[in-house]
Design a protein around this motif. Structure first.
Motif: not given
Lengths: 265, 295
Positions: B103, B106-107, B110, B183
């Protein structure tokens, strides 16, 4: 097979199912055959609201067991990767996972054995364990309860956070940290001792507290002087387990598929 | 007329020593393996590989000595949980690592996609992820009443992103037909430049964009080049076009057993043209008939 005969795997499945009792409507993730069948058992009996997946990307109406399928399950939703993080960060999930090491704080490791820069054994990497650990309830399954799994000091690389005040800048873990149960081939434990000390709450039939303690690298608490025996799966539960796992994958988890009550062997 | 068509080798020609390269896909799903094989064959070196959800992309580039630093959350072949070439290289201390939570990765993408220096997260707190010597994680305090302290997950900004998709037109309008796009969109948005291999380059009309709008991964302005690479994800999957090749993955896993076994694999499957590769794996017909895996 007499009515009371059940395997250790089936005893463990029933104990795994219990982690999802009274959880409400959450995503239930069981990693590995027994936790996965356990989630299915919880869903088909006392926790029908939990949401389980096919192990890939779909939420299914009925639990999907491990191995070959006779028909395509009914899909009720999608658990694509992005959504999994959204769900787990919201806290609406309870995962039952199988790390390689765990310590007295509930800190768990699936990354490396030895030095992180040049490990003796490189395993998976942290995966989603760090985020899981501080976001939603977590429980654990260990097929071999021994001191290599239940280590004396801290685990070699902390992938899952635990109740270790020294690891937090303000001494307090994030509110989402909520470690529930540990199910092993010997017993069921929780974090209900003083200061979240790991505590034996039931012993599998024929297992003594001393045997569990001797195979654990740190001192354990007891729920009572007389520790209860892990409840045997009922006839109805055994039927449901067989329905969820028609391939009998559960028989392959423990060597020689031993009886649930070792005294019965 | 805007035409972004390239070959796989053209794309690899855009890469240079020391670059940071982000790889799309997930473990055994939609890995841009034709590009990975071409990088493995090239003279490129000292790459920083960002492969958060890693599989044979990490393993193959580890086994061919291309990696100087790896940024990742896991390396796994899913049905074969441990990536053997990654393990061998890690255990030899062959490259530096920055290990992240899935995660967090992913962050970080982002943040990169949003052109922010970081995004706050609780993930990493209480773990060894934030204690690694390879990166000095900083913390940030909420300016609001709660005053909570967060990990400041830095933006992940690869120089180049490499992804595999199903269809494109020559302008780089992509369709990623997977049920789960993972992603790849964020990776493309985070990267300086992005290149995609696709199963098939078709006309814009054939994309049938009105019907397929949900599969349009990202706007074409983010895509610098597309190369047609049929079976370009093999042995990972590009479902619904084809499934992962468990038999081949097993051969790949076994190739980590000894230097000789690896040399044999490399000679047969990497040091060959894509056309010869496809013949070696039994051709398109065989790949299209691979069974849906059981999870």
């Amino acid at each position: 097979m007499t009515q009371n005969s059940y395997s250790l795997a089936e005893l463990v499945i029933a104990a795994c199912a219990e982690v999802w009792r009274d959880n409400g409507e959450v995503m239930a993730t069981g990693i590995g055959p027994l936790p996965r069948i356990g989630a299915g058992l919880a869903k088909l009996s006392f926790s029908p609201a939990i949401q389980t997946t096919d192990g890939e990307v779909w939420y299914t109406s009925e639990p999907v067991g491990p191995g070959k399928r006779n028909s395509e399950p009914e899909y009720e939703g999608i658990a694509n990767y992005d959504r999994v993080f959204s769900a787990l960060w919201s806290g609406r999930r309870h995962a039952l996972v199988g790390p390689v090491q765990i310590d007295r704080f509930g800190q768990a490791n699936i990354s490396v054995i030895g030095d992180h820069k040049k490990p003796k054994a490189a395993m998976l990497g942290a995966r989603g364990f760090p985020g899981n650990s501080i976001s939603h309830p977590n429980s654990f399954f260990f097929p071999n309860h021994n001191k290599r799994a239940f280590v004396e000091g801290e685990v070699d690389f902390v992938c899952m956070a635990g109740y270790n005040p020294a690891r937090y800048r303000n001494g307090q873990p994030p509110k989402g940290l909520d470690l529930r149960r540990i199910i092993t081939n010997l017993c069921v434990m929780d974090f209900g001792g003083p200061d979240h000390q790991i505590r034996v709450i039931s012993l599998h039939p024929g297992v003594t507290f001393e045997e569990v303690q001797d195979n654990t690298g740190f001192p354990l608490a007891k729920i009572a002087d007389e520790i209860p025996v892990t409840p045997a799966p009922t006839a109805e539960q055994l039927e449901l387990i067989a329905k969820i796992d028609p391939n009998n994958v559960r028989a392959t988890v423990f060597k020689d598929n031993p009886a649930g009550d070792r005294r019965a062997a | 007329m805007l035409d972004k068509r390239m070959t796989v080798d053209d794309i690899v020609g855009q890469l240079s020593d020391g670059m940071t390269i982000g790889i799309g896909g997930w473990a055994t799903r939609r890995k841009p393996m034709a590009l990975i094989r071409a990088i493995a064959r090239s003279n490129l070196k000292d790459l920083t590989l960002m492969a958060g959800y890693g599989g044979m992309d990490i393993g193959m580039l580890a086994a061919t000595g291309k990696i100087r630093k790896l940024v990742f959350a896991f390396a796994s072949l899913d049905h074969f949980p441990l990536e053997p070439h990654f393990r061998n290289a890690r255990q030899a201390g062959a490259f530096e690592v920055l290990e992240l939570d899935e995660g967090m990765y992913h962050w970080g993408l982002r943040a990169g996609a949003m052109k922010l220096p970081f995004l706050p997260t609780r993930v990493g707190i209480g773990t060894d992820i934030i204690n690694q010597s390879g990166f000095d994680f900083k913390f940030v305090k909420s300016p609001y009443e709660d005053g909570e302290e967060f990990v400041a997950m830095p933006a992940l900004v690869p120089d180049v992103a490499l992804i595999h998709a199903h269809r494109s037109d020559e302008r780089g309008n992509l369709l990623n037909l997977s049920v789960d796009p993972i992603f790849d969109e964020l990776l493309v948005r985070a990267a300086g430049k992005s290149y995609a291999t696709v199963e098939k380059i078709v006309t814009t009309a054939e994309l049938d964009m009105k019907k397929n709008s949900r599969y349009n991964l990202v706007e074409r302005t983010m895509i610098n080049g597309v190369a047609e690479a049929p079976l370009g994800a093999h042995p990972s999957s590009a479902a619904p076009d084809y499934q992962l090749d468990l038999k081949h993955i097993k051969t790949y896993v076994e190739s980590a057993a000894s230097p000789e076994a690896w040399a044999e694999y490399k000679a047969k499957f990497i040091d060959v043209s894509e056309a010869d590769y496809q013949t070696a794996i039994g051709g398109e017909e065989a790949v299209k008939q691979l069974p849906v895996p059981i999870y």
